[in-house]
Design a protein around this motif. Structure first.
Motif, PDB file in Angstrom:
ATOM      1  N   SER A   9       1.001  -1.118   0.045  1.00 40.64           N
ATOM      2  CA  SER A   9      -0.056  -0.132  -0.063  1.00 40.64           C
ATOM      3  C   SER A   9       0.814   1.317   0.175  1.00 40.64           C
ATOM      4  O   SER A   9       0.622   2.324  -0.707  1.00 40.64           O
ATOM      5  N   HIS A  10       2.029   1.207   0.672  1.00 39.64           N
ATOM      6  CA  HIS A  10       2.774   2.432   0.626  1.00 39.64           C
ATOM      7  C   HIS A  10       3.393   2.548  -0.492  1.00 39.64           C
ATOM      8  O   HIS A  10       3.795   3.774  -1.251  1.00 39.64           O
ATOM      9  N   PHE A  11       4.010   1.511  -1.190  1.00 41.85           N
ATOM     10  CA  PHE A  11       4.658   1.655  -2.296  1.00 41.85           C
ATOM     11  C   PHE A  11       3.779   2.121  -3.221  1.00 41.85           C
ATOM     12  O   PHE A  11       4.031   2.971  -4.153  1.00 41.85           O
TER      13      PHE A  11
ATOM     14  N   PRO B 119      11.950   6.447  -8.768  1.00 41.34           N
ATOM     15  CA  PRO B 119      12.276   5.248  -9.368  1.00 41.34           C
ATOM     16  C   PRO B 119      11.732   4.122  -8.857  1.00 41.34           C
ATOM     17  O   PRO B 119      11.675   4.097  -7.439  1.00 41.34           O
ATOM     18  N   ILE B 120      11.317   3.064  -9.481  1.00 42.62           N
ATOM     19  CA  ILE B 120      10.467   1.958  -8.889  1.00 42.62           C
ATOM     20  C   ILE B 120      11.416   1.296  -7.818  1.00 42.62           C
ATOM     21  O   ILE B 120      11.127   0.866  -6.731  1.00 42.62           O
ATOM     22  N   GLN B 121      12.608   1.117  -8.321  1.00 44.51           N
ATOM     23  CA  GLN B 121      13.642  -0.048  -7.264  1.00 44.51           C
ATOM     24  C   GLN B 121      13.741   1.049  -6.162  1.00 44.51           C
ATOM     25  O   GLN B 121      14.021   0.446  -4.843  1.00 44.51           O
ATOM     26  N   TYR B 122      13.802   2.539  -6.228  1.00 42.41           N
ATOM     27  CA  TYR B 122      13.951   3.365  -5.071  1.00 42.41           C
ATOM     28  C   TYR B 122      12.879   3.136  -4.031  1.00 42.41           C
ATOM     29  O   TYR B 122      12.780   2.650  -2.700  1.00 42.41           O
ATOM     30  N   LEU B 123      11.660   2.840  -4.732  1.00 44.26           N
ATOM     31  CA  LEU B 123      10.294   2.775  -3.714  1.00 44.26           C
ATOM     32  C   LEU B 123      10.345   1.469  -3.059  1.00 44.26           C
ATOM     33  O   LEU B 123       9.835   1.021  -1.947  1.00 44.26           O
TER      34      LEU B 123
ATOM     35  N   ASP C   1      12.986  -0.481  -2.192  1.00 40.06           N
ATOM     36  CA  ASP C   1      13.869  -0.541  -1.224  1.00 40.06           C
ATOM     37  C   ASP C   1      13.511   0.337   0.085  1.00 40.06           C
ATOM     38  O   ASP C   1      13.424  -0.014   1.111  1.00 40.06           O
ATOM     39  N   LEU C   2      12.868   1.539  -0.207  1.00 37.10           N
ATOM     40  CA  LEU C   2      12.265   2.292   0.631  1.00 37.10           C
ATOM     41  C   LEU C   2      11.174   1.731   1.683  1.00 37.10           C
ATOM     42  O   LEU C   2      11.023   2.248   2.777  1.00 37.10           O
ATOM     43  N   HIS C   3      10.542   0.816   0.858  1.00 38.19           N
ATOM     44  CA  HIS C   3       9.017   0.268   1.571  1.00 38.19           C
ATOM     45  C   HIS C   3       9.404  -1.100   2.081  1.00 38.19           C
ATOM     46  O   HIS C   3       8.495  -1.921   2.386  1.00 38.19           O
ATOM     47  N   GLY C   4      10.693  -1.571   2.061  1.00 34.91           N
ATOM     48  CA  GLY C   4      10.973  -2.937   2.644  1.00 34.91           C
ATOM     49  C   GLY C   4      10.823  -4.153   1.728  1.00 34.91           C
ATOM     50  O   GLY C   4      10.754  -5.202   2.344  1.00 34.91           O
TER      51      GLY C   4
ATOM     52  N   PHE D  82       7.455  -9.549  -4.886  1.00 36.72           N
ATOM     53  CA  PHE D  82       6.852  -8.326  -4.857  1.00 36.72           C
ATOM     54  C   PHE D  82       5.984  -8.247  -6.203  1.00 36.72           C
ATOM     55  O   PHE D  82       5.013  -7.975  -6.343  1.00 36.72           O
ATOM     56  N   ARG D  83       6.700  -8.778  -7.222  1.00 35.21           N
ATOM     57  CA  ARG D  83       6.117  -8.706  -8.516  1.00 35.21           C
ATOM     58  C   ARG D  83       4.895  -9.790  -8.555  1.00 35.21           C
ATOM     59  O   ARG D  83       3.806  -9.394  -8.929  1.00 35.21           O
TER      60      ARG D  83
END
Length: 294
Positions: free
Chosen positions: A236-238, A248-252, A254-257, A264-265
């Protein structure tokens, strides 16, 4: 307009304003995923434009323009908005309801906007008209605004009580409330630490539960396992940042664990039936279209 008798918990996602008795908003959602949660308020949503999916237990209902949604107190639910929508959002605190409906605990409210019954349709139309009138008062601020809004609020309560209440089994609801209250510290902890690698044993220990009991309690009341819930929170946070930012998607991730990209996919595809980049592009296109129309 709102009431601050009880401070809402993070997972309740309830906005309260100290200036009145309820929370009322002309709400614009550009796209949002709200994972499983509950609140003590009764929530009413009248969709003015767009679509909204609401899941309660294993059932997901797909709402569209002119549909009305009611979510009772202590009902665990989640919502997905995958395209911009516009709605009237009302949250009525339990203490306020109890003050004017003393036998409130004996009932729940049932609003079926998919009914083909002509009498039900008439009652739904009356409810929608009251919400629309409240919106007009709330936005145009006529003389005697508070008097007029309050009279419409009590009209709304009367319509709910007279037309949409159904008998409830009080003892089961009381037990459900107690079980949900037991999970409050768990949900608070997950919200605060969801970006970290959390173990189920760690969470059970923090809440003071025996591990097997905790797993059963969580699944029974939240409708999914604790691990599934943690991933829902991360997702939900992502998703909300995917829509609201250009990061960037990769940054998000990492940011959200999300350390397991394969997982994830799988989760994202199951929820949205597309990829993050495609969904972001589609929503940006939808938002631009909406802006041009305005």
């Amino acid at each position: 307009m709102g009431n601050a008798e009880n401070k809402p918990l993070e997972y309740e996602l309830v906005k309260i304003d100290p200036s009145g008795d309820i929370y009322f908003e002309h709400y614009f959602d550009q796209g949002r995923l709200v994972s499983n949660h509950w609140h003590n308020d009764i929530e009413l949503i009248l969709l003015l434009n767009g679509k909204l999916d609401v899941s309660i237990g294993k059932q997901t209902l797909h709402y569209k323009q002119d549909d009305i949604i009611l979510i009772n107190s202590q009902v665990v639910h989640s919502t997905i908005c995958t395209a911009p929508n516009e709605s009237i959002l009302v949250q009525i605190p339990y203490p306020f309801l109890k003050r004017y409906i003393p036998d409130m605990d004996d009932y729940i409210f049932s609003v079926d906007c998919f009914s083909e019954d002509s009498l039900v349709k008439t009652k739904l139309l009356q409810l929608k008209e009251t919400l629309q009138q409240m919106l007009v008062v709330n936005e145009y601020h006529p003389d005697g605004e508070k008097l007029q809004f309050t009279s419409l609020l009590f009209k709304l309560l009367y319509q709910l009580y007279h037309n949409f209440r159904t008998q409830d089994f009080q003892s089961s609801m009381q037990k459900k409330a107690k079980d949900l209250n037991k999970l409050e510290p768990v949900l608070d902890y997950i919200q605060e630490h969801y970006t970290e690698p959390l173990s189920l044993h760690e969470i059970a220990d923090i809440a003071g539960f025996q591990f097997e009991y905790f797993c059963r309690l969580f699944k029974k009341n939240m409708g999914l396992t604790c691990l599934e819930y943690m991933n829902e929170i991360r997702l939900s946070h992502f998703y909300n940042d995917l829509i609201a930012t250009e990061q960037p998607i990769q940054y998000l991730l990492d940011l959200h664990g999300f350390s397991n990209y394969k997982l994830f996919r799988k989760l994202f595809a199951a929820k949205f039936h597309t990829t993050p980049s495609r969904l972001r592009k589609n929503l940006q296109s939808e938002n631009k279209t909406q802006s041009h129309r305005k």
